[in-house]
Design an enzyme around this catalytic site. Structure first.
Site, PDB file in Angstrom:
ATOM      1  N   TYR A 309      72.146  72.706  62.621  1.00 52.64           N
ATOM      2  CA  TYR A 309      73.349  72.258  61.907  1.00 52.64           C
ATOM      3  C   TYR A 309      74.633  72.819  62.498  1.00 52.64           C
ATOM      4  O   TYR A 309      75.644  72.140  62.537  1.00 52.64           O
ATOM      5  CB  TYR A 309      73.265  72.663  60.424  1.00 52.64           C
ATOM      6  CG  TYR A 309      72.188  71.882  59.698  1.00 52.64           C
ATOM      7  CD1 TYR A 309      72.477  70.651  59.126  1.00 52.64           C
ATOM      8  CD2 TYR A 309      70.876  72.350  59.635  1.00 52.64           C
ATOM      9  CE1 TYR A 309      71.494  69.909  58.486  1.00 52.64           C
ATOM     10  CE2 TYR A 309      69.885  71.609  58.998  1.00 52.64           C
ATOM     11  CZ  TYR A 309      70.199  70.395  58.430  1.00 52.64           C
ATOM     12  OH  TYR A 309      69.226  69.649  57.812  1.00 52.64           O
ATOM     13  N   GLU A 383      65.550  68.091  61.996  1.00 52.85           N
ATOM     14  CA  GLU A 383      66.687  67.976  61.068  1.00 52.85           C
ATOM     15  C   GLU A 383      67.982  68.175  61.841  1.00 52.85           C
ATOM     16  O   GLU A 383      68.087  69.093  62.661  1.00 52.85           O
ATOM     17  CB  GLU A 383      66.660  69.072  59.982  1.00 52.85           C
ATOM     18  CG  GLU A 383      65.666  68.868  58.895  1.00 52.85           C
ATOM     19  CD  GLU A 383      65.735  69.959  57.819  1.00 52.85           C
ATOM     20  OE1 GLU A 383      66.815  70.549  57.604  1.00 52.85           O
ATOM     21  OE2 GLU A 383      64.685  70.217  57.212  1.00 52.85           O
TER      22      GLU A 383
END
Ligand code: FCB
Length: 481
Positions: A309, A383
């Site tokens: 992220y 992710e």
């Protein structure tokens, strides 16, 4: 030429990916399913935690979440409309074994079996994660992850699920982000079960690694030695505040040891980093590692899952009161066990709604670095995504330009990594749907599809349209499977 809403060329972005590159989206059971008392499901540590006052924003819980347990058929249809080729979801352990032990609850298995069939029907590859943080509460009552037996219970559970689904699953992910399970759950206490016991957190690290390895063996005992196995790790990319200051470089080393090598090295090389053992010597002597554990730990991975992220900045800290962030969720107890002399100064903007900095070059660096370190290990982005405070316009559309931009830049970063020789096989965006974002409740939205809080209606956001356009452009390339 295909263009997205912002007019940029998605065709040239798609052309940067090999024809067999696979695209998809990711979710997790507790974040989307709801129906916590249905289908014979038992309570998990997240039920207990989210129902404890003060633990989640606004007291939000996953009781209903986004009602995927009842709406899964529509959600699979939505995935097909978006053109997804893979779907990463997690299996709720307490749906399979309500108390974490004993025979399988057939209703739980039926649910996931139906989901897998529906995905395959649409040509979408199922990528299940066996553990995305929802430990059966009964196992926490017996000690949780700091207790060795939990690893063996996980292996039993993995075997039960494989017996039912294994014939249709090409790739299993054992654990999601054991960093969060161990350090956020047992040291910082900001995730379930909310304990602040650093020594227990280190035992949890080991028992999670052991669970991964024992789980992998149990899967292969049922499905064969060639079965695809991976784990999804959230790598931290620490950058030194002052690259010329050896103390800041040492802070980088510590964070890398605790966050990354504490999991990767046992999984890949069957041992814990020597420097990690020294760094945490004041907290534990690693007596939870038994003699033959180290042989057990190295179970060959076929894929390494990368959750990325943001990056972080670290520096040496001399103050008396230890400071925690990145991302221990504030300045409470620290997840950084044994690293009292490390601090995380603020990162440069821009940031997402999580306060995480936006650093696509860090993504490239991470992927290239891992591929160089383990050249025979294919990587899968399990992710990557961003939270922003979305607005629904009068025409019902969600013009989430910041999320679209984040996505475009991070896909570019993956393409840059491929150009530099990284062996990245696919990309799964976090997340398909807005959902229960753990301690932040429903206050943080990561979906490329909006979910209305009141009606549960799904609306594809502009970022979802952009993603679908990239996938369509990629599919239209000759030779794409
Ligand atoms: C990861 C988790 C995932 C989601 C994203 C935003 O740490 O694996 O469930 O919460 O962060």
């Amino acid at each position: 030429m295909t263009t997205d809403a912002a007019g940029s060329d998605v065709g040239s972005l798609a052309a940067r990916f090999p024809t067999d590159f696979r695209w998809g989206a990711a979710t997790a059971a507790y974040q989307i399913e709801g129906a916590v008392h249905e289908g014979g499901r038992g309570p998990s540590i997240w039920d207990t935690f989210s129902h404890t006052p003060g633990r989640t924003a606004g007291g939000d819980t996953g009781d209903v979440a986004v009602d995927h347990f009842h709406r899964w058929r529509d959600d699979v249809a939505l995935m097909a409309d978006l053109g997804l080729q893979s779907y990463r979801f997690s299996i709720a352990w307490p749906r399979i074994q309500p108390t974490g032990r004993g025979p399988a609850n057939e209703e739980g298995l039926d649910f996931y079996s139906g989901l897998v069939d529906a995905l395959l029907d649409k040509g979408i590859r199922p990528v299940p994660t066996l553990y995305h943080w929802d430990l059966p509460q009964a196992l926490e009552d017996s000690g949780g992850w700091p207790e060795r037996d939990t690893a063996f219970r996980f292996a039993d559970y993995a075997g039960l699920v494989t017996e039912r689904l294994g014939d249709r699953i090409p790739l299993w992910l054992t654990l999601n982000e054991p960093w969060c399970s161990a350090y956020l759950g047992y040291a910082a206490g900001v995730h379930a079960p909310g304990r602040t016991e650093p020594t227990a957190a280190m035992a949890a690290v080991h028992h999670l690694n052991l669970a991964h390895a024992l789980g992998a063996k149990a899967i292969r005992a049922v499905s064969g030695a060639d079965t695809g196995i991976g784990a999804a790790l959230n790598f931290h990319l620490p950058r030194p505040a002052d690259p010329t200051d050896p103390r800041d470089l040492d802070a980088v080393r510590r964070v890398d040891a605790l966050a990354n090598r504490a999991f990767l090295q046992p999984m890949m090389e069957g041992r814990y980093p020597d420097d990690l053992i020294c760094d945490v010597a004041g907290v534990t002597n690693f007596d939870f590692v038994r003699d033959d554990d180290l042989d057990t730990l190295t179970t060959p991975l076929t894929t390494l899952g990368i959750n990325y992220y943001s990056s972080c900045v670290v520096r040496h800290y001399d103050g008396a009161t230890p400071r925690a962030t990145a991302d221990g969720h504030g300045d409470g107890a620290s997840p950084w066990v044994g690293a009292d002399h490390v601090e995380f100064p603020p990162t440069a903007p821009p940031h997402t709604a999580m306060g995480w900095n936006i650093d696509p070059s860090g993504f490239t660096e991470l992927l290239v670095g891992l591929s160089r370190r383990y050249p025979d290990l294919p990587l899968l982005v399990t992710e990557n995504g961003s939270a922003f405070h979305d607005r629904v316009d009068a025409d019902g559309r969600v013009r989430d330009t910041e999320r679209t931009d984040y996505l475009r830049r991070h896909l570019g970063a993956v393409a840059d990594a491929l150009d530099a020789g990284a062996d990245v096989r696919g990309y799964l965006v976090w997340s398909l749907l807005d959902n229960f974002e753990w301690a932040y409740g429903y206050d943080r939205r990561f979906g490329i599809v909006r979910v209305d809080d009141d009606t549960q209606e799904r609306t594809v956001k502009d970022s979802g349209r952009f993603y679908a356009a990239v996938l369509a452009a990629h599919r239209s390339r000759p030779g794409t499977r």
